[in-house]
Design a protein around this motif. Sequence first.
Motif, short mmCIF file in Angstrom:
data_model
loop_
_atom_site.label_atom_id
_atom_site.label_comp_id
_atom_site.label_asym_id
_atom_site.label_seq_id
_atom_site.Cartn_x
_atom_site.Cartn_y
_atom_site.Cartn_z
N GLN A 193 -2.01 19.23 2.48
CA GLN A 193 -2.31 18.10 1.58
C GLN A 193 -1.09 17.57 0.81
OE1 GLN A 193 -5.64 20.21 -0.30
NE2 GLN A 193 -6.93 18.49 0.29
N GLU A 194 0.08 17.74 1.40
CA GLU A 194 1.32 17.27 0.76
C GLU A 194 1.28 15.75 0.51
OE1 GLU A 194 4.88 18.91 2.54
OE2 GLU A 194 5.99 17.12 1.97
N GLU A 195 0.79 15.02 1.51
CA GLU A 195 0.71 13.56 1.40
C GLU A 195 -0.18 13.13 0.22
OE1 GLU A 195 -0.80 10.19 4.38
OE2 GLU A 195 0.13 11.90 5.39
N LEU A 196 -1.29 13.88 0.09
CA LEU A 196 -2.23 13.61 -1.00
C LEU A 196 -1.57 13.89 -2.36
CD1 LEU A 196 -5.07 12.83 -0.20
CD2 LEU A 196 -5.81 15.12 -0.85
N SER A 197 -0.81 14.95 -2.40
CA SER A 197 -0.10 15.32 -3.63
C SER A 197 0.83 14.17 -4.05
CB SER A 197 0.70 16.60 -3.42
OG SER A 197 1.51 16.85 -4.54
N ASN A 198 1.55 13.61 -3.09
CA ASN A 198 2.47 12.49 -3.39
C ASN A 198 1.70 11.25 -3.83
OD1 ASN A 198 4.85 13.86 -2.91
ND2 ASN A 198 4.79 13.45 -0.70
N LYS A 199 0.57 11.01 -3.18
CA LYS A 199 -0.24 9.84 -3.52
C LYS A 199 -0.73 9.91 -4.98
CE LYS A 199 -3.98 7.12 -1.50
NZ LYS A 199 -5.16 7.13 -0.61
N PHE A 200 -1.18 11.08 -5.38
CA PHE A 200 -1.74 11.24 -6.73
C PHE A 200 -0.64 11.43 -7.79
CE2 PHE A 200 -6.37 11.23 -6.73
CZ PHE A 200 -6.62 11.12 -5.36
N ALA A 201 0.61 11.50 -7.34
CA ALA A 201 1.74 11.60 -8.28
C ALA A 201 2.46 10.27 -8.38
CB ALA A 201 2.71 12.68 -7.82
N ASN A 202 1.95 9.25 -7.67
CA ASN A 202 2.64 7.96 -7.62
C ASN A 202 2.21 7.07 -8.80
OD1 ASN A 202 3.65 5.46 -7.08
ND2 ASN A 202 3.00 5.40 -4.93
N PRO A 203 3.10 6.88 -9.79
CA PRO A 203 2.72 6.10 -10.97
C PRO A 203 2.45 4.63 -10.66
CG PRO A 203 5.04 6.74 -11.08
CD PRO A 203 4.49 7.36 -9.84
N ALA A 204 2.90 4.16 -9.49
CA ALA A 204 2.68 2.76 -9.11
C ALA A 204 1.25 2.52 -8.62
CB ALA A 204 3.67 2.35 -8.02
N LEU A 205 0.51 3.58 -8.32
CA LEU A 205 -0.87 3.42 -7.83
C LEU A 205 -1.86 3.56 -8.97
CD1 LEU A 205 -0.92 5.48 -4.48
CD2 LEU A 205 -0.71 3.00 -4.77
N MET A 206 -2.83 2.65 -9.01
CA MET A 206 -3.92 2.75 -9.98
C MET A 206 -4.82 3.90 -9.55
SD MET A 206 -3.41 0.09 -11.91
CE MET A 206 -4.94 -0.21 -12.77
N ASN A 207 -5.60 4.42 -10.49
CA ASN A 207 -6.45 5.56 -10.17
C ASN A 207 -7.36 5.30 -8.98
OD1 ASN A 207 -6.30 8.03 -12.07
ND2 ASN A 207 -5.88 6.27 -13.36
N GLU A 208 -8.01 4.12 -8.94
CA GLU A 208 -8.94 3.83 -7.84
C GLU A 208 -8.19 3.76 -6.51
OE1 GLU A 208 -12.19 3.90 -7.39
OE2 GLU A 208 -12.50 4.48 -9.47
N GLN A 209 -6.95 3.27 -6.51
CA GLN A 209 -6.15 3.19 -5.27
C GLN A 209 -5.85 4.59 -4.74
OE1 GLN A 209 -3.01 0.71 -7.10
NE2 GLN A 209 -3.18 -0.56 -5.29
N ARG A 210 -5.64 5.53 -5.65
CA ARG A 210 -5.35 6.90 -5.22
C ARG A 210 -6.52 7.50 -4.44
NH1 ARG A 210 -2.58 8.96 -10.91
NH2 ARG A 210 -0.79 7.56 -10.76
N PHE A 211 -7.74 7.07 -4.77
CA PHE A 211 -8.93 7.63 -4.10
C PHE A 211 -9.30 6.88 -2.83
CE2 PHE A 211 -9.33 9.66 -8.20
CZ PHE A 211 -9.90 10.89 -7.89
N GLU A 212 -8.61 5.77 -2.55
CA GLU A 212 -8.94 4.99 -1.34
C GLU A 212 -8.69 5.83 -0.09
OE1 GLU A 212 -6.82 1.27 -1.42
OE2 GLU A 212 -8.09 0.54 -3.05
#
Length: 161
Positions: free
Chosen positions: A76-95
Amino acid sequence: MSAKSEYRKTLGTFATGVTIITTRHDHQNFGFTANSFTSVSLDPPLVLFCLQKDSTFLVAVKKSGAFGINILSRKQEELSNKFANPALMNEQRFEGITYTLSELNCPIIKGSIGYLDCEKVKHTKTGDHHIILGHVRHFSRHGKTGPLVYYGGGYRNLIRE
Ligand SMILES: Cc1cc2nc3c(=O)[nH]c(=O)nc-3n(C[C@H](O)[C@H](O)[C@H](O)COP(=O)(O)O)c2cc1C
């Protein structure tokens, strides 16, 4: 090397697991990557994590009164990076992510190797972070995949599972 950078590097010699901490408020999901998660007490079962002072997660967890700790697998490394990305809104992280809702209404992310469902009991502002303390109400383990490990500013795998 500056004292600040040496300090960060020294902290990075401590290997940790990686989690995604989630909550849900007003039909909206919130989540971010954290490695500050730790167990505080077994009886009663208490855990904590530290949260940057400006995070949107703080407002959400204060309102929901609960949070979920998703312990990530090495896949789940990719997921970790996605949820650490300050440029993504919370809802975008769950897409595109498969999840179910826990008994305390927090997202349980598919593929995580462990999950702790926590009732928020306290939060304290300390330095540039908040310490959030939770009482574990439900927990579960999933599958046999090894953990995602963070060390020296990068992801690692344990050699053996
Ligand atoms: C491995 C790793 C561990 C992290 N641990 C924490 C942590 O414990 N607490 C924290 O506030 N941010 C931590 N972060 C940074 C947050 O994930 C990142 O700042 C994220 O954008 C915060 O969500 P927000 O933008 O919704 O506030 C970590 C990032 C990574 C890659």
